[in-house]
Design an enzyme around this catalytic site. Structure first.
Site: not given
Length: 281
Positions: A119-120
């Site tokens: 994820d970011a």
């Protein structure tokens, strides 16, 4: 992948390419040393030991290993390790205009894709490749490829909590257990003044944001998360935001894992690895 001996290879065949030349072209050793390896019985083609120097193979279809380590014969395949920084989404083209992975693939002419996702706000090891078959094995949970994460979490984690992570916790989409877990350290954060712990988790699950959800479930929300290992690959000292091609040893380890997994595990339909699988840790 080719599971059996190809038609026509062997000492008497005039088809294909001589095995020692194939090994030399793959960078395994000089042709003379490759001949010594063959005579010594250290080379296999499609799982069968080949000792005849006249043996010829089809480099496009046959699988070769030396001392049990797979040899990359298809030089069109690229295998790249990226230390993904935080703030970057695991996509080759983000439809919301966020920073994506394209900037890290500009040094290669081939069209590379990420294998799985982070994820970011998670940093660490991502594999980029144009080898769809290998991506299938690495990304799909049925093959059991392990991933190692280091999580900085709120609070002081106890040995009892570590054991709970290994025994399993209940999440909204079902129970989950770490393959391994250990407490690395516990201290007071210099910036926050709050107690924080470093926990190492080993998992083969591909479920969405699984590390963050597991740690939240045991009362220790993640502050920072990095993936340090993916299968046989270790992030090492690669700086955040940098990418490099895998070494010959790393490629061999990765291909060996993929061949072993596909020969022993029945695969289900894989996720679309061209732009990452649906999961993100």
């Amino acid at each position: 992948m080719n599971d059996g001996a190809p038609q026509g290879w062997g000492a008497q065949s005039t088809d294909g390419v001589r095995l020692q030349k194939v090994l030399a072209n793959a960078g395994v050793a000089s042709r003379r040393v490759a001949e010594d390896l063959i005579v010594a019985g250290r080379v296999r083609v499609n799982g069968e030991v080949v000792t005849e120097l006249g043996s010829r193979i089809d480099p496009e279809n046959d699988l070769v290993d030396v001392d049990g380590t797979a040899v990359q014969l298809d030089q069109s395949k690229r295998y790249v390790m990226l230390n993904k920084p935080t703030g970057v989404v695991s996509s080759m083209k983000d439809d919301r205009g966020r920073p994506d992975l394209r900037r890290f693939t500009q040094d290669w002419d081939e069209r590379l894709y990420n294998v799985g996702r982070l994820d970011a706000e998670t940093s660490g090891l991502l594999v980029l490749t144009n080898d769809g078959e290998l991506a299938h094995v690495l990304a799909h949970p049925s093959f059991g490829v392990t991933k190692v994460y280091i999580a900085k979490v709120d609070g002081r984690v106890t040995p009892q909590t570590v054991q709970k992570l290994v025994r399993g916790v209940d999440l909204e989409d079902g129970p989950i257990a770490a393959d391994k877990a250990r407490l690395l350290s516990a201290s007071t954060g210099s910036a926050t003044g709050r107690e924080e712990s470093l926990v190492e988790l080993t998992l083969h699950s591909g479920r969405n944001r699984i590390v963050r959800r597991m740690m939240a479930a045991v009362g220790h929300p993640v502050v920072e998360l990095v993936r340090r290992q993916f299968g046989p690959l270790h992030l090492g000292t690669l700086p955040a935001g940098r990418a490099r091609e895998l070494t010959k040893v790393e490629r061999g380890a990765l291909l060996t894992l993929a061949r072993s997994a596909t020969s022993s595990t029945p695969a289900e339909d894989a996720p679309d690895t061209r732009d990452g699988d649906p999961s993100a840790e």
